[in-house]
Design a protein around this motif. Structure first.
Motif, PDB file in Angstrom:
ATOM      1  N   ALA A 149       0.845  -1.189   0.000  1.00  0.00           N
ATOM      2  CA  ALA A 149       0.000   0.000   0.000  1.00  0.00           C
ATOM      3  C   ALA A 149       0.883   1.243   0.000  1.00  0.00           C
ATOM      4  O   ALA A 149       2.115   1.153  -0.029  1.00  0.00           O
ATOM      5  N   GLU A 150       0.259   2.400   0.071  1.00  0.00           N
ATOM      6  CA  GLU A 150       1.022   3.638  -0.008  1.00  0.00           C
ATOM      7  C   GLU A 150       1.922   3.840   1.196  1.00  0.00           C
ATOM      8  O   GLU A 150       3.048   4.325   1.068  1.00  0.00           O
ATOM      9  N   ARG A 151       1.446   3.443   2.390  1.00  0.00           N
ATOM     10  CA  ARG A 151       2.193   3.722   3.613  1.00  0.00           C
ATOM     11  C   ARG A 151       2.623   2.476   4.371  1.00  0.00           C
ATOM     12  O   ARG A 151       3.319   2.593   5.382  1.00  0.00           O
ATOM     13  N   ASP A 152       2.203   1.307   3.936  1.00  0.00           N
ATOM     14  CA  ASP A 152       2.583   0.086   4.642  1.00  0.00           C
ATOM     15  C   ASP A 152       2.589  -1.091   3.689  1.00  0.00           C
ATOM     16  O   ASP A 152       2.164  -0.994   2.538  1.00  0.00           O
ATOM     17  N   VAL A 153       3.090  -2.203   4.179  1.00  0.00           N
ATOM     18  CA  VAL A 153       3.126  -3.434   3.397  1.00  0.00           C
ATOM     19  C   VAL A 153       2.683  -4.577   4.296  1.00  0.00           C
ATOM     20  O   VAL A 153       3.019  -4.611   5.483  1.00  0.00           O
ATOM     21  N   THR A 154       1.891  -5.482   3.732  1.00  0.00           N
ATOM     22  CA  THR A 154       1.377  -6.619   4.483  1.00  0.00           C
ATOM     23  C   THR A 154       1.887  -7.912   3.867  1.00  0.00           C
ATOM     24  O   THR A 154       1.833  -8.094   2.645  1.00  0.00           O
ATOM     25  N   PHE A 155       2.365  -8.793   4.724  1.00  0.00           N
ATOM     26  CA  PHE A 155       2.800 -10.128   4.312  1.00  0.00           C
ATOM     27  C   PHE A 155       1.809 -11.130   4.889  1.00  0.00           C
ATOM     28  O   PHE A 155       1.641 -11.204   6.118  1.00  0.00           O
TER      29      PHE A 155
END
Length: 365
Positions: free
Chosen positions: A216-222
């Motif tokens: 995403a623009e401000r974070d990343v999810t695994f």
């Protein structure tokens, strides 16, 4: 809200989500808790310190729906000590009642309304080979800084590179870089800086098989199995790491990784009380000699069989950083390339050119 679950499965889920719980809550005491949300056939457990969020779901037999925030450490400790195969949790007003066998306890819950809003996970993710990513994180993450005063260096740079993915971390004393050819997680020349703490949790959970990555623009999810690990992206410019890596080395040492690691561990014993105590490596065509000197304690020496091509020199390294490099390089043989006692050295596995570990020498008298 009431549910019944297998004790071990619930304890594992709570233990995973708890790893994101803030150790120091400051003005938000609710961050010391886990948000427990009951839905159809499953319960979701969420821990967050605002920088990293871990969500885990586990199957349960439930009645009703709802959410509560339970004190994370106490909840985990209770589950780890219970007897029996099942445990029940029931929300009664502002209390949560936990029962297993002949044991029962009531815990006062925290305000669910004060729990932070969770980041939204994008709909479309990218599938990545979990085993390859896990090995890359094992090699790179330890080189990131743990000093929060230098936030840029607490992250790992993920960059699109020559049709694959490059991971880089540095604390300014050492640098680790790993290329993953063919892994397409980012587009074009995209670069993101991801907190090393979150990536360490991703590595801990990774197994064989693919995982999903949602940027995403401000974070990343695994997404790893039943767990989602979301970490905020770090804003700022990562150092120009490429200018730190010399293009040519006049001295090249080849040595057994196991022999070198064992010798370093023995020699450093005289200075274990000092984490920064250096290990000296004297290199010549006959092999190498390791030594350590600790004032008021003693000294140690050990020679190690090796192949050396270059001019005789002595270089010193921080013992722990040297061991971290030996561990991360992997393989059976290590190649150590040096210029002189003051400029960066590079460690590699000759059979795995996709990884390098750069280490700054320690100035010695």
């Amino acid at each position: 809200m009431k549910f019944r679950a297998e004790r071990e499965a619930l304890a594992d889920a709570v233990g995973t989500a708890q790893r994101a719980v803030a150790s120091r809550t400051g003005a938000l005491p609710v961050l010391s808790g886990l948000r427990v949300t009951l839905g159809p056939g499953a319960v979701e457990l969420v821990g967050s310190d605002l920088e990293m969020t871990i969500r885990v779901t586990t199957p349960v037999q439930g009645e009703g729906e709802g959410s509560a925030v339970l004190p994370a450490r106490l909840f985990a400790d209770i589950l780890s000590r219970l007897d029996g195969d099942t445990v029940s949790v029931e929300l009664v007003g502002e209390d949560a009642r936990i029962e297993a066998g002949r044991f029962a306890t009531t815990l006062r819950t925290l305000s669910v309304g004060e729990f932070p809003r969770l980041p939204e996970v994008p709909e479309n993710g990218v599938r990545v080979d979990g085993a390859a990513l896990a090995e890359s994180l094992r090699q790179v993450v330890p080189a990131a800084s743990r000093d929060d005063a230098r936030p840029i260096l607490t992250g790992v740079l993920l960059a699109a590179h020559e049709g694959g993915l490059r991971l880089v971390a540095t604390d300014s004393y050492r640098l680790a870089m790993r290329d993953l050819p063919g892994v397409s997680m980012l587009a074009g020349d995209q670069r993101v800086l991801v907190g090393a703490k979150g990536l360490a949790e991703v590595q801990r959970l990774l197994r064989d098989g693919d995982i999903e990555v949602f940027l995403a623009e401000r974070d990343v999810t695994f997404r790893v199995g039943s767990a989602d690990i979301t970490t905020r992206l770090i804003e700022g410019e990562f150092p120009n790491y490429q200018q730190l890596i010399p293009s040519d080395y006049p001295n090249r040492l080849k040595v057994s990784r196991d022999l070198l690691g064992a010798a370093v561990n023995r020699v450093r014993l005289v200075s274990q009380s000092r984490d920064t105590a250096p290990i000296r490596i004297r290199m010549n065509p006959d092999g190498i000699e390791l030594s350590a000197v600790a004032q008021d304690i003693g000294e140690a020496h050990e020679s190690v069989e090796a192949t050396f091509d270059g001019g005789e020199l002595t270089v010193a390294f921080n013992a722990q950083f040297l061991l971290d490099g030996i561990e991360s390089v992997g393989g059976t043989e290590i190649e150590l390339e040096t210029q002189d006692p003051l400029r960066p050295a590079v460690m590699r596995n000759p059979e795995a050119p996709d990884f390098l570990y750069l280490l700054m020498p320690v100035r010695i008298a």
